[in-house]
Scaffold this active site. Sequence first.
Site, PDB file in Angstrom:
ATOM      1  CG  ASP A  52      -2.090   0.925   1.102  1.00  0.00           C
ATOM      2  OD1 ASP A  52      -2.228   1.549   0.035  1.00  0.00           O
ATOM      3  OD2 ASP A  52      -2.857   1.047   2.066  1.00  0.00           O
ATOM      4  CB  CYS A  57     -13.222 -23.522  15.715  1.00  0.00           C
ATOM      5  SG  CYS A  57     -11.954 -23.507  14.446  1.00  0.00           S
ATOM      6  CB  CYS A  96     -10.385 -24.686  18.330  1.00  0.00           C
ATOM      7  SG  CYS A  96     -10.519 -22.896  18.035  1.00  0.00           S
ATOM      8  CB  ALA A 106     -12.828   5.181   0.747  1.00  0.00           C
ATOM      9  CG  ASP A 130      -6.147   5.819  -3.480  1.00  0.00           C
ATOM     10  OD1 ASP A 130      -5.141   5.435  -2.836  1.00  0.00           O
ATOM     11  OD2 ASP A 130      -7.292   5.441  -3.202  1.00  0.00           O
ATOM     12  CB  CYS A 170      -8.555 -24.338  13.610  1.00  0.00           C
ATOM     13  SG  CYS A 170      -8.360 -23.352  15.123  1.00  0.00           S
TER      14      CYS A 170
END
Length: 493
Positions: free
Chosen positions: A93, A279, A284, A196, A128, A281
């Site tokens: 960015d 969860c 977890c 934005a 921008d 994963c």
Amino acid sequence: MRECFELRDADAGGRIGELTVPRADATVETPALLPVINPNLDTISPRRLAEEFGAEILITNSYIIYGTEDVRERALEEGLHDLLDFPGAIMTDSGSFQLAEYGEIDVTTEEILDFQHRIGSDIATPVDIPTPPDVPRERAADELATTQERLEFAEGVDTGEMLVTAPVQGSTYPDLREDAGRHAAGTDLDVFPVGAVVPLMNDYRYDDMIDAVAGAKRGLGADAPVHLFGAGHPMMFALAVAMGCDLFDSAAYALYARDDRYLTVRGTRHLEDLEYLPCSCPVCTAHSPDDLRALGDERREEELAAHNLHVTFEEIRRIKQAIRAGNLLELVEQRARAHPTMLDGYRTLLDHADQLERSDPVSKGAFFYTSHESARRPEVVRHHRRLERLAVPDALFLTEGRTDGGDAYDESWRVQPPFGPFPRSLSKSYPLTAEVPDRTDRGALAAAADGVARLVEDNPETEFALGHRGWPADVLARVPDRVELIELSGDAE
């Protein structure tokens, strides 16, 4: 098609594509998540992002690197990939976020593009003007003009193989977003962030976000890879993909973990409120909520960030599979029930069904009718539009079932909510094989009545009758007066 982007699969406005990033010698499959890396913090290392989570691309802020002397010197000496130790593609960015937050930055588009090129960025961003929501139209138009001047300048900068983005601004004015998209698409730039929109998402204004993206997409056209800047919560990814977004950057995994917040696809929970971890994963399955709460601050933050990433990447994979299976909008319907403002976003998405229909495949798997919103899907729009192509006899009986009332007519066509009328020979064609509940709701009946009206209006010389099973008066009022109405009772198809 833009040379760097190739489409492979589509469903509604969503698509699976390949973004070729020449400078990284990499091809990124989209939809893709770009985890945000702060060069001064390291919650989850970039190397781990690649090896454990499968991240193909990430994003970092070149303006922070530019403004931090020791990091800047290392980046110029070592290059961005070695500095971050990341094997995939890296997007940077420009400082526009800081411009939006603090009102000014001390770098020009030329300077920051040159810096991004020198440190080895693979996808760079010009400076921008990120116009916030709800500003006066005159300000939005003036700042958009400035952004467009900078994009034209960026187009002329020699960046070699580095891709360059063309941010699409326009505040909350869809027509300005469309103009901005058309201007950006007319440049030789490569990736198109819709900018934005973070304030909209922070305020749960998903309806306005969808209108902004829809406007940008109308201007950009089908061959543009679209990045939704700052869209970090997995709850809204399916919605944004269905509107045509391909890339998402997320700092939420780390920011939320720092605040002891636990991501799910239905929203965010505070760790202190959890008695169970819903969860599977690795984090977890290895910990209970009490285990996580007992960890030191840094370790707990790291574990929560890892969980948040697992959930986020899992949702991206789920969305890709939904696109391949042709049921992306059914996934969006599920996600829309997670929060009232998500439902607003989904209903706004369906306001753009005509736009989505242009990219929606004509044949997929089964169409599942799961709510009255399903009656507004692109497949229904397409069927109504195609009615004008059908050859219609002089006298036609339209019916939900079989009845002797149709004997006086040349042909009998089926009426299937939510699609409406069609010849029986098409009964095995998508989407007319739809799975629809027996207890048909008013939305499906109204859409079917609109289909009848469309057919009748397209064939003014034909005599019509409609056999229906107790359609409500307000639904029947949508049918033209010249159609004979016959109420059926208990007949079988």
